[in-house]
Enzyme design. Structure first.
Site, PDB file in Angstrom:
ATOM      1  N   LYS A  59       0.846  -1.193   0.000  1.00 54.76           N
ATOM      2  CA  LYS A  59       0.000   0.000   0.000  1.00 54.76           C
ATOM      3  C   LYS A  59       0.887   1.251   0.000  1.00 54.76           C
ATOM      4  O   LYS A  59       2.043   1.177   0.456  1.00 54.76           O
ATOM      5  CB  LYS A  59      -0.949  -0.011   1.190  1.00 54.76           C
ATOM      6  CG  LYS A  59      -0.235   0.133   2.564  1.00 54.76           C
ATOM      7  CD  LYS A  59       0.062   1.572   2.889  1.00 54.76           C
ATOM      8  CE  LYS A  59       1.223   1.720   3.855  1.00 54.76           C
ATOM      9  NZ  LYS A  59       1.765   3.085   3.904  1.00 54.76           N
TER      10      LYS A  59
ATOM     11  N   ASP B 181       1.104   7.734   2.591  1.00 53.76           N
ATOM     12  CA  ASP B 181       1.879   6.869   3.469  1.00 53.76           C
ATOM     13  C   ASP B 181       1.142   6.511   4.749  1.00 53.76           C
ATOM     14  O   ASP B 181       1.244   5.380   5.236  1.00 53.76           O
ATOM     15  CB  ASP B 181       3.212   7.532   3.817  1.00 53.76           C
ATOM     16  CG  ASP B 181       4.335   7.017   2.945  1.00 53.76           C
ATOM     17  OD1 ASP B 181       4.738   5.860   3.146  1.00 53.76           O
ATOM     18  OD2 ASP B 181       4.788   7.745   2.054  1.00 53.76           O
TER      19      ASP B 181
END
Length: 352
Positions: free
Chosen positions: A110, A191
């Protein structure tokens, strides 16, 4: 094309693409996953790949993985069934394409891409090559979170009304660091912000409306982001991410009968506890007025990355091309939400 055996005793061969910190953690967690084997590591140089193997398996491993000095060599390795893409997210599309076109299944770290359109391209490529594709979102695979989702579905803990989740830490890094380099898709949103947004999606359903504010650096990197989203039934979520400050990394879900706290860092929690409201007679009677720890679904494998790998292995042996635990539609919805936040606050990535 490489297809793992349906026989559980035959391990799934994993290839790790890149040799950074998260690649090392994932490779370490594979040792905790039944039916999984680290088959190969590929990096920008053979020395980097060999260093990862040494750090994870020691100087003289019994069953050493192959070491490749290029990503092309990694995806060409016949012992690799599935590639874990651990490169910076600005490179994910290229590396996912490389693996899929080589006939490999893919688990991509991710955020899976910089934008929703890139994810749609990946899904189309996976369909074209008849390969499995999944975003590596450990929160969605975590036994505590899965247990919480199941508990909410029973209705025993009330109707969710508001989720608060925050994740932040101070980043003191040079301009070339991945977390602050605009060319690499830097910023708090991708992030860290993806974690509270994912939790809100899992607990409240897809966002129906999203409003965001951000503090940007001189280079237009999002240093701090707060997102308010409305979900089914009018439930609200407040999600915050920061590269400038230390948050408590917690999350709490308020219902009409009490509160559920995720213990420890919410994106890979240590547990979940329901705290009944003092005036809720039904919950007070059912739980003796005391906190109730919610049962996880299964156990945490390693640090939690192992649960992602276990889900991939389960899906591959079942012949699936996407995971019901981290379905393509869920990833798409979250990528569209991230796009909406970027548009509102003025974040731009390479290629926009």
């Amino acid at each position: 094309m490489s297809t793992p055996s349906a026989e559980p005793s035959v391990p799934v061969g994993w290839g790790v693409l890149a040799a950074g910190k998260i690649a090392r953690t994932f490779a370490t967690d594979l040792a905790h996953v039944p039916g999984a084997r680290l088959a190969a590591v590929g990096a920008r140089s053979a020395d980097r790949a060999a260093a990862l193997v040494h750090d994870v398996l020691g100087p003289d491993p019994v069953d050493p993985p192959a070491v490749h000095g290029s990503y092309a060599a990694l995806v060409a390795d016949p012992d690799v069934d599935v590639v874990y893409v651990a490169s910076p997210h600005s490179l994910h599309l290229d590396h996912v394409r490389l693996a899929l076109e080589a006939g490999k299944h893919v688990l991509c770290e991710k955020p899976v891409a910089l934008r929703a359109a890139d994810w749609e391209t990946m899904v189309a490529l996976a369909a074209e090559h008849d390969r499995f594709l999944m975003e590596a979102m450990w929160t969605a695979c975590h036994p505590v979170v899965l247990g919480l989702v199941e508990a909410l579905a029973t209705g025993a803990y009330g109707t969710p009304r508001h989720l608060r989740a925050e994740l932040g830490f101070r980043v003191d890094a040079g301009p070339e660091d991945r977390l602050v380099d605009p060319a690499l898709g830097a910023g708090a949103l991708l992030d860290m912000g993806i974690y509270p947004l994912t939790l809100a999606h899992l607990l409240l359903g897809p966002a129906e409306e999203t409003t965001a504010l951000a503090a940007l650096s001189d280079d237009a990197v999002d240093l701090d982001v707060t997102v308010v989203s409305r979900h089914a039934g009018g439930a609200l979520a407040t999600s915050s991410a920061s590269l400038t400050s230390w948050s408590d990394r917690t999350a709490a879900l308020a219902t009409d009968r009490g509160r559920i706290d995720l213990l420890g860092s919410f994106h890979h929690p240590d547990g979940a506890v329901f705290v009944p409201a003092a005036g809720d007679d039904e919950q007070g009677e059912a739980h003796g007025g005391r906190e109730q720890h919610l049962a996880p679904v299964g156990e945490v494998l390693g640090r939690g990355y192992g649960n992602e790998a276990a889900e991939v292995g389960r899906c591959l042996r079942a012949g699936l091309r996407e995971s019901p635990m981290v379905p393509h539609a869920q990833t798409a919805a979250l990528m569209r939400q991230l796009d909406a936040v970027r548009t509102q606050v003025g974040i731009r990535y390479p290629g926009d």
